[in-house]
Scaffold this motif. Sequence first.
Motif: not given
Length: 277
Positions: A60-63, A68-71, A189-192
């Motif tokens: 999914s997009d949220i996944y 992408a944020r390493g989160n 923000e560059l992680q996203v």
Amino acid sequence: NRAIEGLAKARIQPRLSVQLFSPESTIDDGGITTTLALSCIRDGQSTVHVHLYTFPLFGSDIYRLLEARGNLKRIAGPLLKKDGRGDFNPHLLAYDYECYDPDVEEIKERTFALLGASTSFHVRTYPGDQVDAQKLKQVLKQVREWFGEEKQAHTIKSMWCLLLLVLENKGNGLAKEDLLDLLSRNESELQVPSELRRVYGDFGYRYTLGRSLGEVIDVLLKNQWAEATPDGRYAITPAGVNRLRQSVKEARAKHLSVGAYGRLSKAELLRLPDGRE
């Protein structure tokens, strides 16, 4: 809510699943959800299923955003997969471990303790298949009370802001945007990916804390822990310094994590001479 109201007019009680604690939710979100869940328990019967943890769906997009944020972190989930030896092992499910409002997170920890779960990283849906409506009602009433109390205090976020007013700008004060910048300064923000930023906007501490920071500042002003300056900033007061010292002293951990600002030593904070150095 409009759908539920429409069904109620037709004397229809829907069966709902609600997630009590969500990434980037606020005290208000939790209070509204808890009140909604309570309204679904009538005459000893419950038509609500309360989830204490929900995971982003793979693909999914949220996944993708959290990945992408390493989160993303992973823990064993209830789904099983077969390995090469014919044994079954649990799938690893991901959850967002970083972007909770700290005061919501504190209430979540208390709720897990109330239900007998040992840690917030324990996957659990309450009350399971066999709904004990009376027990669920009592739990939700307590949780709603905690949300109500915390809406008036924003305990952890208030301490975070007092810390920043002490540590930054030599006591000259900080604007609301300054506080948000500092609380999210180590979150890039560059992680996203840009395509996800366009769809979802900001995520993380800046987005989450920004939703309730106005209320936090109101708490500081109401208690005279901070004062507004003529140029629209907020400066800590002597009463605020005393409050901060007490909060730091009562903190259980040796280091305090302040949003994405960093980890601060409790011992060093207690040695601050007057709160402005």
